[in-house]
Design an enzyme around this catalytic site. Structure first.
Site, PDB file in Angstrom:
ATOM      1  N   ASP A 146       0.813  -1.219   0.000  1.00  0.00           N
ATOM      2  CA  ASP A 146       0.000   0.000   0.000  1.00  0.00           C
ATOM      3  C   ASP A 146       0.847   1.270   0.000  1.00  0.00           C
ATOM      4  OD1 ASP A 146      -2.335  -1.523  -0.033  1.00  0.00           O
ATOM      5  OD2 ASP A 146      -2.327  -1.726   2.135  1.00  0.00           O
ATOM      6  N   SER A 147       1.924   1.227  -0.800  1.00  0.00           N
ATOM      7  CA  SER A 147       2.782   2.394  -0.928  1.00  0.00           C
ATOM      8  C   SER A 147       2.928   2.729  -2.413  1.00  0.00           C
ATOM      9  CB  SER A 147       4.156   2.117  -0.327  1.00  0.00           C
ATOM     10  OG  SER A 147       4.021   1.801   1.037  1.00  0.00           O
TER      11      SER A 147
END
Ligand code: GAR
Length: 188
Positions: A146-147
């Site tokens: 989730d980056s």
């Protein structure tokens, strides 16, 4: 007219996948036609597989317990015949390898205002937090969970006393709004 070929990777319910397909597939935006070529599920019991059957999107299951590198080699094999321009993650609960990310521009949707509440429990954590707003993020995928560079974000106001189910529905509805727009922003 140009055509952009898309692939969707998912693991579960598939509601974003279905929404994207219904809003974008075979439609033309600024002289660019969107063509969803294939979906791949990482779980053999995912409800999204049934959604694919219903909407007529070819779907393959790759539920191997391989490590990241071997799994992603198999993903690359499945995708190779389709000349894919963009890979869209829609609830795909695996982290991709550098090899995959280098091969395909890949984007993801996450149900929080990143970098807050990464991981699989974002909606509940966001619901339980003392923040006054919540939201969703669309971002380029990097090899960290989730980056990656943000493409778009949007927020909702929390409502005092709101039930979790209602909050979840509002988050998902926001996802259905923001994700098709973010895809067009990336492609056009
Ligand atoms: C969505 O809320 C999506 O943002 C989230 O999984 C859900 C999938 O729902 N993704 C992540 O949490 C990624 N870390 P869907 O299968 O009904 O589209």
């Amino acid at each position: 007219m140009i055509t952009k070929n898309l692939a969707v990777l998912f693991s579960g319910n598939g509601s974003n996948l279905e929404n994207l397909y219904l809003k974008l597939h075979n439609k033309v935006f600024d002289n660019c036609k969107i063509d969803f070529k294939i979906a791949i599920s990482s779980r053999k019991n995912a409800y999204g597989i049934t959604r694919c059957e219903n909407i007529g999107l070819k779907c393959e299951v790759l539920s191997s317990k391989d490590n990241k590198e071997n799994y992603d080699l198999k993903l690359l094999d499945i995708l190779s015949p389709y000349n894919i321009d963009l890979v869209v993650l829609a609830g795909f609960m695996r982290v991709l390898s550098d090899r995959f990310i280098d091969a395909y521009t890949t984007i993801n949707i996450h149900p929080s205002i990143l970098p807050l509440f990464k991981g699989a429990n974002a909606i509940v954590e966001s619901y339980q937090s003392n923040m006054k707003v919540a939201g969703v993020s669309v971002h380029y995928v990097s090899s960290e969970l989730d980056s990656g560079e943000l493409i778009d974000q949007d927020t909702i106001k929390k409502i005092d006393g709101e039930e979790l189910e209602s909050f979840k529905n509002r988050i998902h509805n926001l996802e259905y709004e923001i994700y098709p727009k973010a895809i067009l922003k990336v492609l056009l």
